[in-house]
Enzyme design. Structure first.
Site, PDB file in Angstrom:
ATOM      1  N   ARG A 144      16.117-116.252 -43.385  1.00 61.32           N
ATOM      2  CA  ARG A 144      15.955-115.339 -42.255  1.00 61.32           C
ATOM      3  C   ARG A 144      16.486-113.958 -42.611  1.00 61.32           C
ATOM      4  O   ARG A 144      17.353-113.411 -41.939  1.00 61.32           O
ATOM      5  CB  ARG A 144      16.686-115.903 -41.043  1.00 61.32           C
ATOM      6  CG  ARG A 144      16.229-115.258 -39.750  1.00 61.32           C
ATOM      7  CD  ARG A 144      16.775-115.985 -38.560  1.00 61.32           C
ATOM      8  NE  ARG A 144      16.248-115.369 -37.360  1.00 61.32           N
ATOM      9  CZ  ARG A 144      16.146-115.990 -36.193  1.00 61.32           C
ATOM     10  NH1 ARG A 144      16.507-117.242 -36.082  1.00 61.32           N
ATOM     11  NH2 ARG A 144      15.674-115.380 -35.155  1.00 61.32           N
ATOM     12  N   CYS A 145      15.972-113.391 -43.696  1.00 61.78           N
ATOM     13  CA  CYS A 145      16.458-112.085 -44.131  1.00 61.78           C
ATOM     14  C   CYS A 145      15.422-111.420 -44.996  1.00 61.78           C
ATOM     15  O   CYS A 145      14.704-112.072 -45.721  1.00 61.78           O
ATOM     16  CB  CYS A 145      17.772-112.271 -44.867  1.00 61.78           C
ATOM     17  SG  CYS A 145      17.915-111.517 -46.469  1.00 61.78           S
ATOM     18  N   GLN A 185       4.014-119.835 -44.424  1.00 59.27           N
ATOM     19  CA  GLN A 185       4.174-118.566 -43.720  1.00 59.27           C
ATOM     20  C   GLN A 185       3.180-117.527 -44.229  1.00 59.27           C
ATOM     21  O   GLN A 185       3.145-116.414 -43.723  1.00 59.27           O
ATOM     22  CB  GLN A 185       5.605-118.044 -43.908  1.00 59.27           C
ATOM     23  CG  GLN A 185       6.669-118.981 -43.327  1.00 59.27           C
ATOM     24  CD  GLN A 185       8.094-118.524 -43.573  1.00 59.27           C
ATOM     25  OE1 GLN A 185       8.909-119.295 -44.052  1.00 59.27           O
ATOM     26  NE2 GLN A 185       8.426-117.284 -43.237  1.00 59.27           N
ATOM     27  N   GLU A 212      15.334-110.698 -38.041  1.00 63.93           N
ATOM     28  CA  GLU A 212      16.380-111.074 -38.982  1.00 63.93           C
ATOM     29  C   GLU A 212      17.632-110.213 -38.890  1.00 63.93           C
ATOM     30  O   GLU A 212      18.644-110.516 -39.531  1.00 63.93           O
ATOM     31  CB  GLU A 212      15.802-111.013 -40.403  1.00 63.93           C
ATOM     32  CG  GLU A 212      14.649-111.995 -40.571  1.00 63.93           C
ATOM     33  CD  GLU A 212      13.709-111.634 -41.698  1.00 63.93           C
ATOM     34  OE1 GLU A 212      13.578-110.429 -41.985  1.00 63.93           O
ATOM     35  OE2 GLU A 212      13.100-112.530 -42.276  1.00 63.93           O
TER      36      GLU A 212
END
Lengths: 181, 785
Positions: free
Chosen positions: B368-369, B221, B738
């Site tokens: 996802r945060c 990423q 998110e």
């Protein structure tokens, strides 16, 4: 696989993929998914797990959805396999592909080919599935991105499109009969 | 009203169908395992069966004797090259391959290079490793006891304590608690979970001996940061390293860290001069790659008897596993956990976190945060409900009473954050209207009278995303700006290259829309490229909902630089003074004279064919955007659950999600992000948790035991939004990817507690599994007979 250093006994198989026969001498342990991806070179079928849980590798074997990570290539000898690469016909997207595009049924795209193959098989046997039937049908295909809502809508879109295409000629025929009468 | 130009351009606010879809729909995505290079070899990894053991000996002779095996790489081999350890993103170091001890189960122990992936897999079973098991440290609280075995004897500090971090004002908070009329306290455990993107991690490392250049196709990423780290660690000049992040099958934070496999494959490629492919199995991914959460929290909330919240005090033990290999900004070892005061106006807060080593794989990456925001939101949203329950207040009323008022923004929180904008009462009211809150409460009362179990749960969360301002945010010293580079071609199409990249978010579409909006060029004429460090401008990558707040802003600013130059060209073409030119309805016109106008396409042609004397040719710009602040998206979620008294199963009947991420680029994509986020919020609330037995054996090491939500458990999400633009972002947007993962778990947990509250239940830790609920029902004689 087809490695020259491989001393294991091999077996000759002929597997028809998207209408095209693919022949090779393979180790009996070669997974069908590796045959599809590495022998036939069709990389649209993905691998997401090692326990038959995720469904990213779903293909149709003689029309029935199967997780190609859990079949051996030798088991598929003589079978007809359909993969994502075979959905588009004559430059036209399959209604399921169109549905996923229109309804934003994909994000990262990794589960999408398997999901679409499952959906294709569902619509072939049940052209007008309820939402519950759709959800049950795709329950062996995991998606981490979409939350499934738009996948369900995508399959509903495809069902509608397929039914519209199938009823159009029927309506025309019925109309002809009416005129004759 | 939509103008014809808007219809043609399809910039901000249009549900443009995705540009990346045509390849994915045809099975023509280009994921890392699809890459096949001439002469490519395969790597597989032998892993430790023990959580903690000494390595006495590694005998690879049988593996090396297998035809097709070219090499077996161990820690000793890497140690000779100074590469047995590598730095983490958190000022710690981690083993690439161990020399004499393993510190978690499934840790990489040796790597095999072979001509075929099946042979490589065969060979790892032939490596004989002699271990001497050591007592494992599994419980992070026991890890802090003085006689606990040491997880990391390599460190100077002979303790399992990694760091202590705190925020807020301890004195002021204690004072508030001392004089409080009401104090509620609760222990919360936010379990260890795993992102489990459907594509696992892997790479193809390819070293060109002639050019001396290493190319690595990698599931990452953050390709630019990886290139810099690779260069600093290996000594290879940075221009001789190319990291390519191809199509990525989901990231969610799990593809930010550098895993040992990437490094070993690169070393093997450099040594052999041949491309090396390494692709994890799912079980390896689930057992060894970095985990999220694992926070043991004690929270206290002080309030007045009328429900006015005054102060929050929180102490946390954070289980980071054997290496502190989280991916937080350097100054934030506990991430942005201090956003824990949430949407509420509190006078004081104090929050402490202690990081601890255990014999588990690395913890602390996102799921996802944005950097520990989920843990913070879960805590405050549970505590608000706990207080409401104690005071017999409605959870909606207590929230309305304590919200930061809409006119108080920008708002300075008790822990020091400046919230950019918000309108919390409007979002909650909208959610309550949509769900029919009052009617649901009536229904609940009726059902409860009949013994049926139904609950309504609210979460009104505030997120903090878009790291971040360079005076505060860096990773390994690299400031957390992000970038965009735009070139407009002579015929009016354009290419945009950005420092962030998609793992499913749809950047190829949304970033084209930003440029379309700013330059008045149709969206289909704008191509977006990303993920290749040889061509994209330097950026910190996509995670923590930062793409739109940072690189999205850079894209708008770069486009505006182009528009500034284009204005001069337009003045030249229209034979007017630049001061008399205005940008209106996606074209330049002489002020007040719409008939005298030129389009951006005409201007672009002039930039290459007819530019004024003295002006540089071309039409392009670059921007490295340093955000002045983070963005604070928020939302109001209401969840309705029914509990099966025969099985303890929690069924989500309805879930209404009102999100506010400011101005929206593509409503279709935003809704898709919310759907996915809600599902990844439901997952840890009801299904997912990673646990270990007393020997440090993972108990959910494959997808048969680690339960990802299927279409059967996932409800129909009901979404809507309010729009409160960010005042400091160039086009008023906030991050959104998110929000739902952060906001959903407490709505679900609050709903279940609400359903059981009349039985005296005040708290349930997630995941709220059927057997957990059934045990409570049994205890209270509330099961269905």
């Amino acid at each position: 696989m087809t490695s020259p250093t491989n001393t294991a006994k091999t077996q000759h198989v002929t597997i028809t993929i998207n209408g095209k026969p693919v022949e090779a001498d393979v180790e009996p342990r070669l997974l069908l998914v590796h045959f599809i991806r590495e022998v036939a070179g069709l990389t649209g079928t993905h691998i997401g797990c090692d326990t038959t849980s995720c469904g990213a590798c779903t293909v149709l074997v003689d029309g029935t959805p199967a997780k190609s990570c859990t079949l051996l290539a030798v088991q598929a000898d003589g079978a007809a396999i359909a993969t994502v690469e075979g959905l588009e016909q004559g430059g036209e997207l399959h209604p399921v592909q169109e549905g996923f595009f229109q309804e934003h049924g994909l994000q990262c795209g990794f589960c999408t080919p398997g999901m679409m193959m499952t959906a294709t098989a569902l619509l072939a046997r049940n052209p007008d599935p309820s939402e519950a039937e759709i959800r049950r049908a795709i329950s062996g295909n995991l998606c981490r991105c979409t939350g499934y809502v738009n996948i369900v809508k995508s399959i509903q879109y495809a069902a509608k499109k397929i039914n519209a295409a199938e009823t159009a000629p029927v309506a025309a025929a019925v109309g002809a009969e009416v005129r004759q009468a | 009203m939509t103008t014809p130009a808007q219809t043609q351009i399809r910039g901000m606010g249009h549900s443009v169908k995705r540009k990346e879809d045509p390849r994915f729909l045809r099975g023509r995505g280009h994921y890392v395992d699809d890459i096949k290079l001439p002469g490519m070899l395969y790597m597989d990894i032998a892993r430790s069966p023990y959580a903690h053991a000494k390595i006495l000996n590694i005998d690879a002779s049988k593996a090396l004797a297998l035809p097709g095996v070219l090499a077996v790489i161990t820690g000793k081999d890497l140690d000779a090259a100074g590469l047995a350890w590598m730095p983490t993103l958190m000022s710690d170091k981690q083993m690439v391959l161990p020399v004499d001890r393993v510190v978690y189960q499934a840790q990489e122990v040796a790597a095999v290079i072979a001509t075929d992936r099946y042979i490589a897999a065969d060979a790892i079973t032939l490596i004989d490793v002699e271990y001497e098991p050591l007592p494992p440290v599994v419980d992070p609280i026991k890890a802090l006891e003085p006689d606990a075995p040491l997880v990391r004897p390599d460190r100077e500090q002979k303790t399992n304590h990694i760091w202590h971090w705190e925020a807020g004002d301890a004195g002021k908070t204690d004072e508030a608690f001392n004089s409080a009329e009401v104090v509620v306290a609760q222990d919360l455990y936010i379990p260890r979970i795993h992102v489990s993107s459907i594509e696992t991690c892997g790479c193809v490392a390819s070293f060109d001996k002639v050019e001396g250049k290493l190319t690595v196709y990698m599931t990452t990423q953050a390709p630019h940061a990886i290139r810099t780290v690779f260069s600093l660690v290996s000594g290879i000049p940075e221009h001789k390293i190319r990291i390519i992040s191809p199509d990525i099958g989901g990231g969610f934070g799990g593809k930010v860290p550098v895993y040992p496999g990437y490094v070993i494959a690169s070393v093997a490629s450099i040594q052999t001069g041949l491309p090396i492919k390494w692709i994890e199995d799912r079980s390896e991914n689930l057992q060894a790659d970095s985990f999220a959460r694992d926070y043991h929290i004690h929270a206290e909330l002080a309030a007045k008897r009328d429900g006015t919240m005054q102060a929050l005090r929180v102490k946390t033990i954070a289980d980071h596993g054997a290496f502190d290999a989280a991916a937080n900004p350097s100054k934030f070892p506990a991430g942005l956990f201090s956003v824990i005061t949430g949407s509420y106006a509190l006078d004081a807060a104090h929050v402490e976190v202690d990081g601890v080593y255990t014999n588990k794989p690395s913890g602390g990456v996102a799921y996802r945060c944005s950097f520990r925001v989920t843990e913070a939101v879960h805590t405050i949203e549970r505590m608000v409900d706990t207080l409401a329950q104690q005071l017999h207040m409605d959870p909606a009323d207590i929230r309305m009473k304590n919200f930061i008022p809409p006119d108080a923004f920008p708002y300075k929180s008790a822990t020091g954050w400046e919230y950019d904008s918000g309108n919390y009462p409007a979002a909650l009211q909208k959610a309550m209207d949509k769900v029919g809150y009052a009617e649901l409460r009536r229904e609940q009362a009726e059902k409860r009278a009949r013994g049926e179990l139904m609950g309504i749960g609210i979460s009104t969360f505030t997120e903090i995303v878009g790291a971040g301002p360079s005076n505060t945010f860096d990773i390994l010293g690299i400031k957390m700006f992000d970038s965009a580079e735009i070139r407009v071609h002579p015929t009016g199409s354009a290419i945009v290259r950005i420092g962030v990249q998609t793992q499913g978010q749809g950047h190829e579409t949304t970033f084209a829309q930003i440029v379309a909006e700013e330059l008045g060029l149709p969206v289909e004429n704008i191509a977006v490229e990303h993920g290749d460090t040889d061509t994209a401008p330097y950026g910190l990558g996509t995670y923590a909902s930062r793409s739109t707040p940072t690189a999205g802003a850079a894209t708008a600013v770069a486009a505006r630089k182009i528009r500034d130059k284009a204005k001069k060209l337009a003045a030249h073409l229209l034979e007017a003074s630049e001061d008399d030119i205005e940008w209106s309805d996606y074209k330049f016109q002489v002020k007040g004279v719409p008939s005298r106008s030129v389009t951006m396409q005409q201007v672009a042609f002039a930039a290459y064919t007819n530019h004024p004397q003295g002006m540089e040719a071309g039409l392009e710009a670059v921007d490295y955007y340093d955000p002045p602040n983070l963005t604070f998206p928020f939302g109001a979620y209401i969840c309705v659950v029914d509990i099966d008294r025969g099985t303890g199963e929690v069924k989500i009947r309805r879930f209404v999600a009102i999100d506010d991420c400011g101005n929206v680029i593509n409503p279709m994509i935003v809704e898709g992000q919310i759907h996915g986020g809600l599902t990844m919020g439901m997952a840890p609330a009801l299904l997912e948790a990673i646990t270990y037995d007393e020997n440090g054996n993972i108990q959910q090491g494959n997808l048969m035991e680690y339960l990802l939500p299927t279409a059967m458990e996932t409800p129909v999400w009901e979404t809507d939004r309010t729009v409160t633009p960010s005042p400091h972002h160039p086009f008023g947007a906030k991050g959104v990817g998110e929000s739902a993962t952060v906001g959903a778990p407490p709505a679900i947990a609050n709903a279940v507690v609400d359903a059981l509250s009349h039985l005296g239940v005040t708290h349930l830790d997630i995941p709220i599994t059927p057997w957990k609920v059934y045990a409570i029902l049994q205890e209270h004689g509330a099961t269905e007979v």
